[in-house]
Design a protein around this motif. Structure first.
Motif, PDB file in Angstrom:
ATOM      1  N   ALA A  33       0.835  -1.204   0.000  1.00 48.66           N
ATOM      2  CA  ALA A  33       0.000   0.000   0.000  1.00 48.66           C
ATOM      3  C   ALA A  33       0.869   1.253   0.000  1.00 48.66           C
ATOM      4  CB  ALA A  33      -0.934  -0.006   1.201  1.00 48.66           C
ATOM      5  N   HIS A  34       1.928   1.253   0.788  1.00 46.00           N
ATOM      6  CA  HIS A  34       2.851   2.389   0.786  1.00 46.00           C
ATOM      7  C   HIS A  34       3.438   2.604  -0.609  1.00 46.00           C
ATOM      8  CE1 HIS A  34       3.359   4.000   4.841  1.00 46.00           C
ATOM      9  NE2 HIS A  34       3.233   2.776   5.339  1.00 46.00           N
ATOM     10  N   ALA A  39       3.711   5.757  -5.630  1.00 45.68           N
ATOM     11  CA  ALA A  39       3.658   5.833  -7.092  1.00 45.68           C
ATOM     12  C   ALA A  39       2.551   6.777  -7.545  1.00 45.68           C
ATOM     13  CB  ALA A  39       3.444   4.441  -7.678  1.00 45.68           C
ATOM     14  N   ALA A  40       1.398   6.719  -6.876  1.00 43.56           N
ATOM     15  CA  ALA A  40       0.299   7.622  -7.232  1.00 43.56           C
ATOM     16  C   ALA A  40       0.702   9.075  -7.012  1.00 43.56           C
ATOM     17  CB  ALA A  40      -0.939   7.272  -6.410  1.00 43.56           C
ATOM     18  N   ILE A  45      -1.208  12.196  -8.515  1.00 46.78           N
ATOM     19  CA  ILE A  45      -2.559  11.839  -8.076  1.00 46.78           C
ATOM     20  C   ILE A  45      -2.724  12.154  -6.595  1.00 46.78           C
ATOM     21  CG2 ILE A  45      -4.198   9.938  -7.785  1.00 46.78           C
ATOM     22  CD1 ILE A  45      -2.796   8.560 -10.174  1.00 46.78           C
ATOM     23  N   THR A  46      -3.807  12.861  -6.262  1.00 47.90           N
ATOM     24  CA  THR A  46      -4.088  13.173  -4.865  1.00 47.90           C
ATOM     25  C   THR A  46      -5.490  12.736  -4.435  1.00 47.90           C
ATOM     26  OG1 THR A  46      -4.809  15.404  -5.483  1.00 47.90           O
ATOM     27  CG2 THR A  46      -2.500  15.140  -4.800  1.00 47.90           C
ATOM     28  N   PRO A 286       3.326  -0.315  -9.028  1.00 44.26           N
ATOM     29  CA  PRO A 286       3.860   1.058  -9.047  1.00 44.26           C
ATOM     30  C   PRO A 286       4.300   1.525 -10.425  1.00 44.26           C
ATOM     31  CG  PRO A 286       4.661  -0.101  -7.106  1.00 44.26           C
ATOM     32  CD  PRO A 286       3.955  -1.122  -7.955  1.00 44.26           C
ATOM     33  N   ALA A 287       4.930   0.637 -11.210  1.00 43.42           N
ATOM     34  CA  ALA A 287       5.403   1.049 -12.535  1.00 43.42           C
ATOM     35  C   ALA A 287       4.236   1.408 -13.450  1.00 43.42           C
ATOM     36  CB  ALA A 287       6.239  -0.069 -13.160  1.00 43.42           C
TER      37      ALA A 287
END
Length: 320
Positions: A33-34, A39-40, A45-46, A286-287
């Motif tokens: 999750a971290h 990555a977001a 992304i927020t 993440p990628a």
């Protein structure tokens, strides 16, 4: 918490928290999750999209662990969640429940799992035929007055359903989250299906006028399933339908020409539509999350001929 601004993309948290069971959250789930959140954020992304049922609540709970580990992060994010689906068990069927009692209880549960005092946006996950809109409106009004929820919306609702609910609401509906993508094109096919019957093309599952209602009433459109589980971002699968192979090859070619990623092409195509669609990114890789970052720029640069070419390739036949 942060206003809904910044990147037009949202991160969908359904994949966080481990398996679809009621088992404990493991250390590896927290680490994953971290990594997804990092990555977001790297992709700009927020806005983070949840639902109370995702992983039986573990998606919200593991996200709450991330927020607890990183003081101050919650104030930089816009948190959105959904309620209204009751998962089935061995003793009872899955169903929908948007009663005021359930909405209120589910919001409290989500707040506790996330470890926050306020949800920025709350959506009714799916229409509940047994709950009168007036009861939903009463729950919304109470939550808003208490400062527990900032704004409200729906998911998987038609324009007519939104109009009926809005008629008894004090606050405007802010969001409708729908399945919109290159592969799930009912929203687009319905626009050209007036007085047309095409073999192999079904636009009947999407109620025409929904996008128009959202545009007329300033309702933000969010797209779940926006990348179709990678259906068009890789080429070379001989088992894929011919239309999928052709569309994937075109996505790859355009990604090369625009010096971007296939993910950005697929999402940029969706965002090129004037309805202002905001894709929800469902991957936890993440990628792949970072690979989506260029989608807004791609949408601004995408030529109409290329946009139509992608649509025609995916549908597997010319437009009527």
């Amino acid at each position: 918490m942060k206003h809904d601004a910044g990147s037009p993309l949202l991160f969908g948290c359904m994949g966080l928290g481990g398996g679809w069971d009621r088992g404990p959250i493991e250390a590896a789930d927290v680490a994953a999750a971290h990594a997804a959140v990092d990555a977001a954020l790297e992709a700009g992304i927020t806005v983070f999209d949840h639902a109370d049922i995702y992983r039986h609540g573990k998606a919200e709970a593991v996200f709450g662990r991330v927020l607890a580990d990183r003081p101050g992060l919650a104030g930089q994010l816009h948190l959105q969640t959904k309620c209204g689906i009751v998962l089935g068990t061995a003793d009872a069927p899955g169903r929908y429940d948007s009663s005021a009692r359930t909405i209120t209880a589910r919001v409290q549960d989500s707040l506790a799992r996330l470890g926050v005092e306020r949800i920025d946006t709350l959506l009714i996950h799916r229409p509940d035929p047994l709950t009168p809109p007036e009861e939903i409106a009463a729950a919304f009004a109470a939550l808003h007055a208490a400062g527990t929820v900032g704004r409200f919306g729906v998911s998987n609702h038609s324009g007519a359903q939104m109009a009926r609910l809005q008629s008894v609401l004090d606050e405007p509906l802010a969001v409708n989250q729908l399945q919109l993508s290159l592969g799930h094109r009912g929203w687009l096919e319905s626009a050209v299906a007036v007085n047309v019957a095409e073999p192999g093309i079904d636009a009947s599952s999407f109620p025409h006028g929904t996008l128009e209602y959202c545009a007329a009433h300033d309702v933000q459109l969010q797209a779940w399933g926006s990348m179709d589980r990678g259906r068009y971002t890789s080429v070379g699968d001989p088992a894929a339908p011919a239309a999928d192979r052709e569309a994937a090859a075109l996505v790859a070619r355009l990604a090369g020409e625009l010096h971007t990623t296939p993910e950005a092409i697929v999402l940029g195509w969706l965002m090129r539509h004037p309805a202002g669609i905001r894709p929800v990114i469902g991957t936890t890789n993440p990628a792949r999350i970072v690979a989506c970052a260029d989608a807004g720029a791609v949408a601004a640069r995408m030529d109409p001929d290329d946009w139509y070419a992608l649509w025609i390739a995916a549908r597997g036949q010319p437009l009527p």
